[in-house]
Design an enzyme around this catalytic site. Structure first.
Site, PDB file in Angstrom:
ATOM      1  N   ASN A   1      11.291  -1.084 -31.366  1.00  0.00           N
ATOM      2  CA  ASN A   1      11.325  -0.568 -32.732  1.00  0.00           C
ATOM      3  C   ASN A   1      10.050   0.185 -33.115  1.00  0.00           C
ATOM      4  OD1 ASN A   1      10.507  -3.411 -32.431  1.00  0.00           O
ATOM      5  ND2 ASN A   1       9.909  -3.243 -34.589  1.00  0.00           N
ATOM      6  N   HIS A   2       8.919  -0.072 -32.419  1.00  0.00           N
ATOM      7  CA  HIS A   2       7.662   0.618 -32.760  1.00  0.00           C
ATOM      8  C   HIS A   2       7.458   1.936 -32.015  1.00  0.00           C
ATOM      9  CE1 HIS A   2       6.043  -2.226 -35.561  1.00  0.00           C
ATOM     10  NE2 HIS A   2       6.259  -3.231 -34.733  1.00  0.00           N
TER      11      HIS A   2
ATOM     12  N   ASN B   1       3.739  -1.343 -28.135  1.00  0.00           N
ATOM     13  CA  ASN B   1       2.592  -1.759 -28.953  1.00  0.00           C
ATOM     14  C   ASN B   1       1.256  -1.338 -28.331  1.00  0.00           C
ATOM     15  OD1 ASN B   1       4.599  -4.552 -28.979  1.00  0.00           O
ATOM     16  ND2 ASN B   1       4.217  -3.481 -30.890  1.00  0.00           N
TER      17      ASN B   1
HETATM   18 FE   FE2 Z   1       9.169  -4.707 -31.130  1.00  0.00          FE
END
Ligand code: FE2
Length: 261
Positions: free
Chosen positions: A68-69, A41
């Site tokens: 996931n990012h 992030n």
């Molecule tokens: Fe995440």
């Protein structure tokens, strides 16, 4: 015995500021041998860029995890082959760039394996993380010091992973939810565990973002671009002591460093 510092999800510029202002201080104070930072992030809350990796390269960081990012910024994904020390969940389908594990050495030459898995509950679909862990651990033969990042939403799934890997790895540490949990402990067979080590970013927020936009989404069920929050910035993570000959952990401590406003 070696000391490993695990820093949770760095959210945007405030998270990076926390790294620049406090990481070196913590590493020196705690006599840390190996530092791992989750950067999924780091770029405005979504993904990481090559410029940010360059910016962080001046800090005492040995390996990075993501989640996931990690796929959110094209320039990074397109050049992923330059970043083998940035691991992504090992259970993403074969064919994606990047690797799910890396082995790096401390200054004294102790090898540390870093493996990342992503939960399947309330997360983008991936291969079964438990079966993937079995496959990955069979391949790690260079060292007994193994740190696993379980990137997931559900505390039950993370706790289950801790129990599944207890005695087989040095630590199972959770990320993704951005809220530090008060359950750091040594599991019965010598694995250090914490459900979430917490984010590094602004805590006057909804998981690092301004409450205004986050509330818009929840109240109106319509899209609103999230903005990174700026107040109450903290460096958050966990410190784990590990016997490098056995791979067993002897201590886990929560780390939380609040920056001056
Ligand atoms: Fe995440």
């Amino acid at each position: 015995m070696i000391k490993i510092l695990y820093i949770g999800d760095v959210v945007g510029q405030p998270g990076r500021r926390a790294l620049h202002e406090r990481l070196e201080r913590v590493v020196d104070r705690e006599r840390i041998d190996f530092t791992i930072v989750n950067v999924e992030n780091a770029a405005g809350g979504f993904g990481v860029t090559e410029a940010i990796m360059e910016e962080l390269s001046e800090l005492p960081i040995n390996a990075y995890t993501s989640g996931n990012h990690i796929w959110d910024k094209k320039d990074f994904v397109d050049n992923y082959e330059h970043y083998e020390h940035v691991v992504r969940p090992a259970n993403y389908p074969a064919g994606n760039p990047g690797k799910g594990r890396v082995v790096r050495a401390t200054a004294a030459g102790v090898k540390v394996a870093v493996l990342q898995l992503m939960g399947n509950v309330f997360m983008p679909p991936c291969d079964n993380p438990f079966h993937c862990a079995d496959r990955e651990l069979r391949e790690i033969t260079e060292t007994k010091v193994i740190v696993v990042d379980i990137h997931g939403e559900a505390s039950s799934e993370k706790q289950a992973m801790g129990r599944y890997l207890d005695g087989r790895v040095s630590a199972v540490l959770g990320t993704h939810t951005h809220v530090p949990t008060a359950d750091e402990r040594l599991l019965p067979n010598g694995t250090a565990y914490q459900t979430d080590v917490g984010m590094t970013g602004a805590y006057d927020s909804v998981i690092g973002f301004r409450p205004e936009e986050a509330l818009h989404r929840f109240l109106l069920n319509t899209p609103k671009k999230l903005e990174v929050a700026k107040r109450d910035i903290r460096l958050s993570g966990a410190m784990v002591e590990v016997d490098e000959t056995t791979g067993r952990a002897s201590r886990i401590v929560r780390i939380s460093e609040k920056l001056d406003d």
